[in-house]
Scaffold this active site. Structure first.
Site, short mmCIF file in Angstrom:
data_model
loop_
_atom_site.label_atom_id
_atom_site.label_comp_id
_atom_site.label_asym_id
_atom_site.label_seq_id
_atom_site.Cartn_x
_atom_site.Cartn_y
_atom_site.Cartn_z
N ARG A 220 0.85 -1.19 0.00
CA ARG A 220 0.00 0.00 0.00
C ARG A 220 0.89 1.24 0.00
O ARG A 220 1.94 1.26 0.65
CB ARG A 220 -0.91 0.02 1.24
CG ARG A 220 -2.08 -0.94 1.15
CD ARG A 220 -3.10 -0.50 0.10
NE ARG A 220 -4.28 -1.36 0.02
CZ ARG A 220 -4.48 -2.32 -0.87
NH1 ARG A 220 -3.58 -2.57 -1.80
NH2 ARG A 220 -5.60 -3.03 -0.87
N ASP A 244 3.95 0.27 -7.32
CA ASP A 244 2.66 -0.13 -7.91
C ASP A 244 1.48 0.49 -7.17
O ASP A 244 0.36 0.44 -7.64
CB ASP A 244 2.55 -1.66 -7.87
CG ASP A 244 1.34 -2.19 -8.62
OD1 ASP A 244 1.17 -1.82 -9.80
OD2 ASP A 244 0.54 -2.95 -8.02
N GLU A 249 -4.73 7.20 -5.68
CA GLU A 249 -4.71 6.56 -7.00
C GLU A 249 -5.92 7.02 -7.79
O GLU A 249 -7.00 7.12 -7.22
CB GLU A 249 -4.70 5.05 -6.83
CG GLU A 249 -3.42 4.58 -6.11
CD GLU A 249 -3.39 3.08 -5.81
OE1 GLU A 249 -4.36 2.39 -6.17
OE2 GLU A 249 -2.41 2.63 -5.23
N HIS A 268 -1.21 -0.01 -10.00
CA HIS A 268 -1.86 -0.93 -9.05
C HIS A 268 -2.36 -2.20 -9.76
O HIS A 268 -3.56 -2.49 -9.76
CB HIS A 268 -3.01 -0.22 -8.32
CG HIS A 268 -3.38 -0.88 -7.02
ND1 HIS A 268 -3.73 -0.21 -5.89
CD2 HIS A 268 -3.44 -2.19 -6.67
CE1 HIS A 268 -4.00 -1.06 -4.91
NE2 HIS A 268 -3.83 -2.28 -5.38
C1 GLV Z 1 -5.07 -5.17 -4.24
O1 GLV Z 1 -4.37 -4.29 -3.87
C2 GLV Z 1 -5.96 -5.90 -3.38
O2 GLV Z 1 -6.17 -5.44 -2.25
O3 GLV Z 1 -6.41 -6.97 -3.78
#
Ligand code: GLV
Length: 303
Positions: A220, A244, A249, A268
């Site tokens: 995160r 990522d 975002e 992401h």
């Molecule tokens: C992606 O970040 C998820 O939480 O699945």
């Protein structure tokens, strides 16, 4: 508890609801990209990537996170009876993604893409893979990363709160022994959930201990202190960062990260939930709840 009115919300709500209709004939399903107050009142259960954005008072007997991360729900724990989440093939997907980053760097894939743009034939010797890596976080998804890296002969030390061992890691140490994990380590992968205890945990203390390391953040955005990353890139303790996940975002257009030559931004995508992951997790969780079994998908506090 047998949930009987399940509201699905967000981008996967329609395909997941279509596939669930056959798997859960005893459950009434509603798919809404943006649920109205009447939908929220109707539902006894809720499946989505985030909490509904509404001022309306809501609570559910069962909430299922379509993603692996549950930070969007934790603040609403008092309004949720049982909280479960989707994992499916995400640990493997996350492992493949991180390995692709590591191999892509070792084999100069970016340099070759840039060379092709200018029609330049420029072979480069491959870099050796890291011999030692640290993974911050040792949950199920982090374990998928550990498996992918150890499969390449990389020794992987995990770091978590308790030091409790976890599958696929060569060793696990508690945060208090972080320096043991980071010593001689040229790859650090952050796979931490967002919480008050992980907020900006990857700061000067962590980055300052590195020597010419490759940093990957697939957990995160809130866990990484970007000012500390900027200093680490300037001083060379970090030589490359693959990010990522971000505080906000999509990443803000004005962010310095976009243009930094040693930073790669991905949107992401390290472990995206597939429709079948969500469908299987919801259907099996519902069956467990109906049979009063502890669901395998149950969210427990990380160790
Ligand atoms: C992606 O970040 C998820 O939480 O699945």
């Amino acid at each position: 508890m047998t949930p009987s009115r399940l509201l699905l919300s967000g981008r996967l709500s329609e395909p997941v609801a279509r596939a669930l209709a056959a798997r859960l004939p005893d459950v009434s399903l509603r798919a809404r990209v943006d649920p109205a107050p009447a939908d929220l009142d109707w539902a006894d259960s809720y499946a989505a990537f985030g909490w509904p954005s509404t001022d309306h008072a809501v609570s559910f007997d069962w909430v299922h996170s379509m993603g692996a991360g549950v930070d969007a729900f934790i603040d609403h724990a008092g309004q949720i009876g049982v909280l479960t989440r989707t994992l499916g093939a995400m640990p493997e997907r996350m492992g493949a993604f991180v390995l692709a980053l590591v191999l892509g760097r070792a084999h100069h894939l970016r340099e070759y893409a840039l060379s092709q743009d200018v029609r330049e034939w420029r072979p480069l010797p491959p870099e050796p893979l890291p011999r030692r890596a640290a993974i911050l976080g040792t949950g199920v998804v982090a374990s998928g990363v550990a498996r992918a890296l150890t499969g390449q002969g990389i020794a992987v030390t995990g770091v978590n709160r308790s030091g409790r061992t976890s599958p696929h890691f060569s060793a696990v140490v508690p945060w208090g022994r972080l320096e043991d994990a980071l010593r001689d380590c040229s790859l650090v992968v952050a796979a931490l959930p967002a919480s008050s205890s992980t907020y900006r945990i990857i700061g000067e203390d962590v980055l300052g201990q590195l020597r010419s390391a490759h940093l990957v953040n697939v957990g995160r955005g809130s866990t990484l202190d970007l000012a500390a990353l900027g200093s680490a890139l300037a001083s060379g303790t970090v030589v490359h960062a693959d990010l990522d996940v971000f505080d906000h975002e999509p990443l803000d257009n004005g962010s310095w990260l976009w243009a930094h030559p040693a930073v790669r931004v991905t949107p992401h995508v390290a472990a995206v939930t597939a429709v079948e992951d969500a469908v299987d997790a919801i259907a099996s969780t519902w069956a467990d709840l109906r049979a009063s079994r502890l669901p395998a998908t149950l969210v427990t506090r990380p160790g």
